[in-house]
Design a protein around this motif. Sequence first.
Motif, PDB file in Angstrom:
ATOM      1  N   SER A 113      44.887  12.467 -26.634  1.00 41.40           N
ATOM      2  CA  SER A 113      44.852  13.523 -25.620  1.00 41.40           C
ATOM      3  C   SER A 113      44.440  14.879 -26.188  1.00 41.40           C
ATOM      4  O   SER A 113      43.680  15.614 -25.552  1.00 41.40           O
ATOM      5  N   HIS A 114      44.938  15.236 -27.376  1.00 40.95           N
ATOM      6  CA  HIS A 114      44.647  16.568 -27.924  1.00 40.95           C
ATOM      7  C   HIS A 114      45.182  16.646 -29.353  1.00 40.95           C
ATOM      8  O   HIS A 114      45.901  15.751 -29.798  1.00 40.95           O
ATOM      9  N   PRO A 115      44.862  17.709 -30.111  1.00 41.91           N
ATOM     10  CA  PRO A 115      45.148  17.740 -31.559  1.00 41.91           C
ATOM     11  C   PRO A 115      46.621  17.567 -31.947  1.00 41.91           C
ATOM     12  O   PRO A 115      46.896  17.079 -33.045  1.00 41.91           O
ATOM     13  N   HIS A 116      47.578  17.937 -31.100  1.00 40.88           N
ATOM     14  CA  HIS A 116      48.981  17.763 -31.473  1.00 40.88           C
ATOM     15  C   HIS A 116      49.381  16.289 -31.554  1.00 40.88           C
ATOM     16  O   HIS A 116      50.488  15.970 -31.991  1.00 40.88           O
ATOM     17  N   PHE A 117      48.490  15.408 -31.092  1.00 42.59           N
ATOM     18  CA  PHE A 117      48.762  13.969 -31.176  1.00 42.59           C
ATOM     19  C   PHE A 117      47.782  13.256 -32.114  1.00 42.59           C
ATOM     20  O   PHE A 117      47.707  12.032 -32.109  1.00 42.59           O
ATOM     21  N   GLY A 171      42.692  23.070 -20.396  1.00 38.89           N
ATOM     22  CA  GLY A 171      43.993  23.709 -20.180  1.00 38.89           C
ATOM     23  C   GLY A 171      44.673  23.981 -21.507  1.00 38.89           C
ATOM     24  O   GLY A 171      44.326  24.933 -22.200  1.00 38.89           O
ATOM     25  N   HIS A 172      45.598  23.110 -21.888  1.00 34.49           N
ATOM     26  CA  HIS A 172      46.362  23.265 -23.135  1.00 34.49           C
ATOM     27  C   HIS A 172      45.412  23.379 -24.341  1.00 34.49           C
ATOM     28  O   HIS A 172      45.586  24.232 -25.204  1.00 34.49           O
ATOM     29  N   PHE A 173      44.399  22.540 -24.419  1.00 38.22           N
ATOM     30  CA  PHE A 173      43.298  22.644 -25.382  1.00 38.22           C
ATOM     31  C   PHE A 173      41.997  22.504 -24.599  1.00 38.22           C
ATOM     32  O   PHE A 173      41.982  21.880 -23.527  1.00 38.22           O
ATOM     33  N   GLY A 194      49.775  12.663 -22.247  1.00 39.08           N
ATOM     34  CA  GLY A 194      50.226  13.489 -23.381  1.00 39.08           C
ATOM     35  C   GLY A 194      50.949  14.699 -22.817  1.00 39.08           C
ATOM     36  O   GLY A 194      51.874  14.557 -22.008  1.00 39.08           O
ATOM     37  N   ASP A 195      50.506  15.923 -23.169  1.00 45.60           N
ATOM     38  CA  ASP A 195      51.044  17.094 -22.460  1.00 45.60           C
ATOM     39  C   ASP A 195      49.933  17.911 -21.813  1.00 45.60           C
ATOM     40  O   ASP A 195      50.089  19.090 -21.544  1.00 45.60           O
ATOM     41  N   THR A 196      48.819  17.248 -21.546  1.00 46.21           N
ATOM     42  CA  THR A 196      47.774  17.868 -20.732  1.00 46.21           C
ATOM     43  C   THR A 196      48.371  18.170 -19.361  1.00 46.21           C
ATOM     44  O   THR A 196      48.149  19.226 -18.777  1.00 46.21           O
TER      45      THR A 196
HETATM   46 ZN   LIG Z   1      50.328  19.899 -27.429  1.00 42.86          ZN
END
Ligand SMILES: [Zn+2]
Length: 272
Positions: A113-117, A171-173, A194-196
């Motif tokens: 989903s994004h870099p934190h994952f 959004g978040h990224f 994820g947290d999108t």
């Molecule tokens: Zn995140």
Amino acid sequence: MPNFICMTCGVQYGESDSPPTSCVICSEERQYIGWQGQQWTTLDRLRGDHRSRIEPEGSGLTGIGIEPSFAIGQRALHLRTAGGFVWDCTSLVDEAVVSRVRELGGARAMGISHPHFYGSMVEWSRALGGIPIYLHEADRAWVMREDRAIVFWGGDTLEIGPGLTLIRCAGHFAGSTALHWADGADGLGALLTGDTVMVAQDRRTVSFMYSYPNLIPLGAGAVERILAALAPYDFEQIFGGWTGRNVREAGKTALRYSARRYLRAIERGDRD
Ligand SMILES: [Zn+2]
Ligand SMILES: [Zn+2]
């Protein structure tokens, strides 16, 4: 040479003799340096003091987290669909993960989903047979360990299998992505976010942030863009990035209701 893993965000770096001075991802305003200062570990050490937590999470979905909890407590999800698919990632891939994924029919690709994952995505890919890792190209700068398994995709959607679609929501990224699985939730459709799109504690609503740990909200335009990106897809259930953070019923209604609530709160300041 070791590949160091940041203990706060869980992202593994390319080979280096000594740990990087600081974590690029944690030094940025959406994350934070751990309260004990920057700390590093390696996959070998992680295998020694942690283990994978593997549990059914939904119909055809298996959650794979880490215990005791590590980094931001991320989880990955295995989808039992044609050829198998791994969504999101953790820092730990061990024998238990490899044998369970094999039992579940394997995996032919991963998407994150994004870099934190990003976690130890290259290790996951190799452990599962060198499968491709789909990342949105808008987040290319946040890849800390390059590898030829990584496939950067561009644009707004990418169908990576029958009824399996990566959707760039931003959004978040800039490259924040959700995964739509048309056959998920017993054919009613599942959205993996994820947290999108963050599943809230009540597990009936969701919310949206630019930074969760530092509490920086998203503006109205970004939330409207997420809604528009997801509008063409039907889904009954929403699976977030943490164990149990799932909306089990009326997922699309929950998304629309939550977005209206959010926009009302930021635009009219109705809780002054
Ligand atoms: Zn995140
Ligand atoms: Zn970090």
